[in-house]
Design a protein around this motif. Structure first.
Motif, PDB file in Angstrom:
ATOM      1  N   LYS A 104      45.186  30.452  40.179  1.00 37.18           N
ATOM      2  CA  LYS A 104      44.125  31.572  40.173  1.00 37.18           C
ATOM      3  C   LYS A 104      43.273  31.558  39.119  1.00 37.18           C
ATOM      4  O   LYS A 104      43.753  31.077  38.039  1.00 37.18           O
ATOM      5  CB  LYS A 104      44.599  32.804  40.226  1.00 37.18           C
ATOM      6  N   ASN A 108      40.891  35.936  39.782  1.00 35.21           N
ATOM      7  CA  ASN A 108      42.460  36.041  40.447  1.00 35.21           C
ATOM      8  C   ASN A 108      42.163  35.302  41.855  1.00 35.21           C
ATOM      9  O   ASN A 108      42.695  35.623  42.891  1.00 35.21           O
ATOM     10  CB  ASN A 108      42.444  37.526  40.796  1.00 35.21           C
ATOM     11  N   HIS A 109      41.053  34.332  41.920  1.00 31.30           N
ATOM     12  CA  HIS A 109      40.904  33.672  43.198  1.00 31.30           C
ATOM     13  C   HIS A 109      41.183  32.272  43.177  1.00 31.30           C
ATOM     14  O   HIS A 109      41.217  31.561  41.820  1.00 31.30           O
ATOM     15  CB  HIS A 109      39.368  33.802  43.549  1.00 31.30           C
ATOM     16  N   LYS A 157      46.059  40.693  50.395  1.00 35.53           N
ATOM     17  CA  LYS A 157      46.984  41.464  49.442  1.00 35.53           C
ATOM     18  C   LYS A 157      48.311  40.637  49.070  1.00 35.53           C
ATOM     19  O   LYS A 157      48.820  40.684  47.749  1.00 35.53           O
ATOM     20  CB  LYS A 157      47.473  42.564  50.332  1.00 35.53           C
ATOM     21  N   ASP A 160      46.764  38.362  46.372  1.00 33.74           N
ATOM     22  CA  ASP A 160      46.639  39.408  45.211  1.00 33.74           C
ATOM     23  C   ASP A 160      47.774  39.722  44.290  1.00 33.74           C
ATOM     24  O   ASP A 160      47.622  39.462  43.144  1.00 33.74           O
ATOM     25  CB  ASP A 160      45.923  40.858  45.852  1.00 33.74           C
TER      26      ASP A 160
END
Lengths: 198, 198
Positions: A104, A108-109, A157, A160
């Motif tokens: 990530k 957060n990607h 989610k 995440d």
């Protein structure tokens, strides 16, 4: 990294022993393709799920009988006629799938988009791009957890909440769409989505 | 087993450093597919062959530049403009291929037939059947040696002369036919067919 270990596609052939549940079911369905028999469905909570069978696994033998060239019906019948207590399967781990491990970024990607599980675009210079993720593939697992039949927003989610290092398992579109063609929405929802034991 | 090691498809990303030959060539050609760049040709005796590049390898970076989404022309130009002495490539080993290890029977067979490298039939209860070999795939390597562009009868000799344990590397037909579509007969013949160093 536990995600990498949960996602690992091991080489070679292994034996899996399953039993039948109270209603005589193992909870797996087969798809025959190119003279091979593949697992296209593992029901949540079923003996097949407990034994660690996964979508995409190739079945090589049922009770010692080589199943190359079997139809899915013939393979299902071989399981049905086996004793309830001990069905021995020879398995090759998900031969049409492969894993890609990414990191990530600060937002957060990992850098790709998907639609109904199909990978649609790769973000320039992202971790996905650097690791060679391809479009025309479907997401099958995230950190080893089956995500087929999970809605995109719920897959998001899982991303995440994942640690920084994420391992995904993908399958080329051409074979994925074959394996899934008889799988309606409610079957997809009832697929095993548990996090594998490692 | 040395054949298994020569055939191994390693996980992850590795760096390969190549140079240009006297006429400024590396001896590799690219094919762009699904936003990835793949090696579809490695010329025998070329710097690319010496560096261990193989048919099917995915190119991730050229001189540190991420090539996701590049056309094959754009990737070739990035190699051309690099210095002759040191071209750094980030590589993922043959992502569309997988290996299957089989054992010869007493008649020296593993149990499948092929035509122009395409796997056409699996012999019942053979080692090929027990190990889950599939039709609709092409033979790419035998014990790690590239056999694309080698005539079937010469591939048969490689099988005959192999030790009892044979590892083949296969690629699904749908992607093989894409990668090979611009490769004429004489190019196929001039592909690197050397036995890999291990």
């Amino acid at each position: 990294n536990v995600g990498i270990r949960r996602a690992e596609i091991k080489q070679g052939v292994r034996e899996v022993v399953v039993c039948k549940d109270g209603s005589g079911k193992v909870g797996i369905s087969f798809f025959a393709e190119s003279k091979g028999v593949f697992v296209c469905y593992v029901k949540t909570g079923s003996p097949g799920a407990m034994a660690g069978l996964r979508f995409g696994d190739q079945i090589l033998q049922i009770q010692g009988e080589v199943v190359a060239g079997f139809s899915s019906d013939k393979a299902s019948k071989a399981v049905k006629k086996a004793s309830a207590a001990r069905i021995s399967l020879a398995i090759r781990d998900r031969p049409f799938e492969r894993t890609i491990t990414m990191q990530k970024d600060s937002a957060n990607h990992v850098g790709f988009s998907y639609n109904n599980g199909e990978i649609k675009a790769i973000v320039k210079d992202s971790s996905a791009a650097r690791n060679g993720l391809l479009i025309d593939h479907y997401l099958c697992e995230v950190n080893g957890q089956n995500v087929i039949g999970i809605k995109d927003k719920d897959i998001a989610k899982i991303f995440d909440e994942s640690p920084r290092t994420i391992t995904i398992t993908i399958m080329p579109k051409f074979i994925y769409e074959h394996l899934m063609k008889n799988m309606g929405k409610s079957l997809r929802k009832s697929m095993d989505h548990s996090i594998p034991d490692v």
